[in-house]
Motif scaffolding. Structure first.
Motif, PDB file in Angstrom:
ATOM      1  N   ASN A  49      19.325 -14.387  -6.522  1.00  0.00           N
ATOM      2  CA  ASN A  49      18.017 -14.619  -5.965  1.00  0.00           C
ATOM      3  C   ASN A  49      16.659 -13.746  -5.975  1.00  0.00           C
ATOM      4  O   ASN A  49      15.677 -13.554  -6.858  1.00  0.00           O
ATOM      5  N   PHE A  50      17.301 -11.844  -5.785  1.00  0.00           N
ATOM      6  CA  PHE A  50      16.534 -11.017  -5.511  1.00  0.00           C
ATOM      7  C   PHE A  50      16.238 -10.752  -6.808  1.00  0.00           C
ATOM      8  O   PHE A  50      15.351 -10.622  -7.462  1.00  0.00           O
ATOM      9  N   MET A  51      17.704 -10.845  -7.980  1.00  0.00           N
ATOM     10  CA  MET A  51      17.645 -10.587  -9.646  1.00  0.00           C
ATOM     11  C   MET A  51      16.430 -11.315 -10.173  1.00  0.00           C
ATOM     12  O   MET A  51      16.465 -10.833 -11.106  1.00  0.00           O
ATOM     13  N   THR A  52      17.032 -12.525  -9.957  1.00  0.00           N
ATOM     14  CA  THR A  52      16.054 -13.152 -10.621  1.00  0.00           C
ATOM     15  C   THR A  52      14.741 -13.934 -10.646  1.00  0.00           C
ATOM     16  O   THR A  52      13.813 -14.129 -11.693  1.00  0.00           O
ATOM     17  N   MET A  53      14.200 -13.211  -9.476  1.00  0.00           N
ATOM     18  CA  MET A  53      12.456 -12.818  -9.240  1.00  0.00           C
ATOM     19  C   MET A  53      12.306 -11.753  -9.865  1.00  0.00           C
ATOM     20  O   MET A  53      11.188 -11.598 -10.583  1.00  0.00           O
ATOM     21  N   GLU A  54      13.150 -10.288 -10.451  1.00  0.00           N
ATOM     22  CA  GLU A  54      13.033  -9.468 -10.480  1.00  0.00           C
ATOM     23  C   GLU A  54      12.980  -9.823 -12.411  1.00  0.00           C
ATOM     24  O   GLU A  54      12.066  -8.856 -13.313  1.00  0.00           O
ATOM     25  N   VAL A 191      15.476  -4.502   1.294  1.00  0.00           N
ATOM     26  CA  VAL A 191      15.013  -3.947   0.805  1.00  0.00           C
ATOM     27  C   VAL A 191      14.959  -5.729  -0.196  1.00  0.00           C
ATOM     28  O   VAL A 191      13.255  -6.608  -0.046  1.00  0.00           O
ATOM     29  N   MET A 192      16.171  -6.644  -0.434  1.00  0.00           N
ATOM     30  CA  MET A 192      15.925  -8.147  -1.593  1.00  0.00           C
ATOM     31  C   MET A 192      14.991  -9.017  -0.180  1.00  0.00           C
ATOM     32  O   MET A 192      15.063  -9.398  -0.377  1.00  0.00           O
ATOM     33  N   MET A 193      15.738  -8.576   0.711  1.00  0.00           N
ATOM     34  CA  MET A 193      16.035  -9.815   1.692  1.00  0.00           C
ATOM     35  C   MET A 193      13.621  -9.618   2.323  1.00  0.00           C
ATOM     36  O   MET A 193      13.399 -10.749   2.320  1.00  0.00           O
ATOM     37  N   ALA A 194      13.805  -8.499   2.187  1.00  0.00           N
ATOM     38  CA  ALA A 194      11.830  -8.101   2.516  1.00  0.00           C
ATOM     39  C   ALA A 194      11.003  -9.111   1.241  1.00  0.00           C
ATOM     40  O   ALA A 194       9.922  -9.782   1.425  1.00  0.00           O
ATOM     41  N   GLU A 199       7.994 -12.305  -0.718  1.00  0.00           N
ATOM     42  CA  GLU A 199       7.520 -13.392  -2.803  1.00  0.00           C
ATOM     43  C   GLU A 199       7.506 -15.702  -2.282  1.00  0.00           C
ATOM     44  O   GLU A 199       6.039 -15.748  -2.013  1.00  0.00           O
ATOM     45  N   LEU A 200       8.586 -15.644  -1.206  1.00  0.00           N
ATOM     46  CA  LEU A 200       7.608 -16.806  -1.001  1.00  0.00           C
ATOM     47  C   LEU A 200       7.013 -17.408   0.002  1.00  0.00           C
ATOM     48  O   LEU A 200       6.198 -18.793   0.008  1.00  0.00           O
ATOM     49  N   LEU A 201       6.505 -16.245   0.591  1.00  0.00           N
ATOM     50  CA  LEU A 201       4.691 -16.860   1.378  1.00  0.00           C
ATOM     51  C   LEU A 201       3.756 -16.408   0.851  1.00  0.00           C
ATOM     52  O   LEU A 201       2.718 -16.027   1.192  1.00  0.00           O
ATOM     53  N   THR A 223       6.290  -7.845  -5.138  1.00  0.00           N
ATOM     54  CA  THR A 223       6.630  -9.178  -5.257  1.00  0.00           C
ATOM     55  C   THR A 223       5.437 -10.099  -6.442  1.00  0.00           C
ATOM     56  O   THR A 223       4.574  -8.510  -6.882  1.00  0.00           O
ATOM     57  N   SER A 224       5.369 -10.960  -6.975  1.00  0.00           N
ATOM     58  CA  SER A 224       4.721 -11.557  -8.373  1.00  0.00           C
ATOM     59  C   SER A 224       2.750 -11.669  -7.832  1.00  0.00           C
ATOM     60  O   SER A 224       2.882 -10.795  -8.917  1.00  0.00           O
TER      61      SER A 224
END
Length: 256
Positions: A49-54, A191-194, A199-201, A223-224
């Motif tokens: 999930n984290f690497m996808t967002m990155e 860090v990844m969880m945070a 990101e989702l919020l 975050t985005s």
């Protein structure tokens, strides 16, 4: 003449509170355990999930490629479908309940006493947020008077304090677009969880991977929403298009 007696049927309604989402996610992780431990499966899901967002922001491209190649060799199509179910549960839980989901799942799975990882419960986050707000005669005015209102946490964990602050600020009618949440944590998983929950919020912020006491830093992630503030929405959209093209290329490589 006999009369038919109708039996009343009681249907059980599932209450979708924070505990429901936490328990469902944990159940799916534990259900997949066998060849790999629950801890390893969780770490891989989180990394995915984290690497996808990155990658969607144009960051850590090579690391993303390596992660996807590794996970595609390790897990089946059905496994990835279950990963997606867990991600969907997290997103639904966060956006509807609006409190920490992932941190509780992590602590139930593996509390790390060696690192002193005992995440702050929601009730304590609420109290600390109210105490922080009480320092201002008018928090809404204080935020409006600044270009950027920073909220920091030197040991942010999974971002529970940030989430609570953000939710309460919204309830008070504060312009949360002007708030930037900045955190640090020594555990990269935290860090990844945070970042994932922020990101989702749709929260703006940055989390650094490093040691607050020694000030030694290993990386920082945004975050985005924070990315758009710094570099613009057009650049983000272009990076997202490049990401989808890259995923297609990786899938072709894996099936060739």
């Amino acid at each position: 003449m006999s009369r038919k007696i109708k039996k009343s049927v009681t249907t059980k309604t599932t209450v979708k509170n924070a505990k429901y989402y936490q328990d469902e996610m944990l159940r799916l992780f534990e259900q997949k355990a066998g060849k790999y431990s629950v801890k390893e499966i969780f770490n891989d899901w989180l990394e995915w999930n984290f690497m996808t967002m990155e990658a969607m922001k144009g960051f850590s491209i090579e690391e993303f490629r390596n992660t996807i190649h590794r996970l595609l060799k390790k897990y089946s199509k059905e496994d990835f479908e279950d990963f997606q179910k867990i991600s969907d549960l997290l997103e639904e839980g966060l956006t509807t309940i609006q409190e920490d989901i992932l941190g509780v799942v992590f602590m139930k799975m593996e509390p790390n006493k060696k690192l002193g990882q005992f995440f702050t419960p929601t009730c304590a986050c609420e109290l600390m947020t109210k105490l922080n707000h009480s320092e201002y005669d008018n928090l809404k005015k204080a935020v409006e008077e600044k270009d950027v209102f920073e909220v920091g946490d030197p040991t942010c964990g999974c971002g529970a304090m940030f989430i609570n602050y953000y939710v309460n600020a919204k309830k008070e009618g504060i312009d949360t677009d002007k708030i930037c949440f900045t955190g640090i944590d020594l555990d990269r998983r935290c860090v990844m969880m945070a970042i994932l929950q922020m990101e989702l919020l749709e929260m703006a912020g940055e989390v650094q991977w490093g040691d607050t006491l020694t000030r030694k830093m290993y990386g920082k992630y945004i975050t985005s929403k924070e990315y758009v503030k710094r570099y613009g929405r057009t650049k983000l959209l272009m990076n997202m298009l490049m990401y989808h093209k890259m995923v297609d290329e990786i899938m072709k490589e894996m099936t060739a």
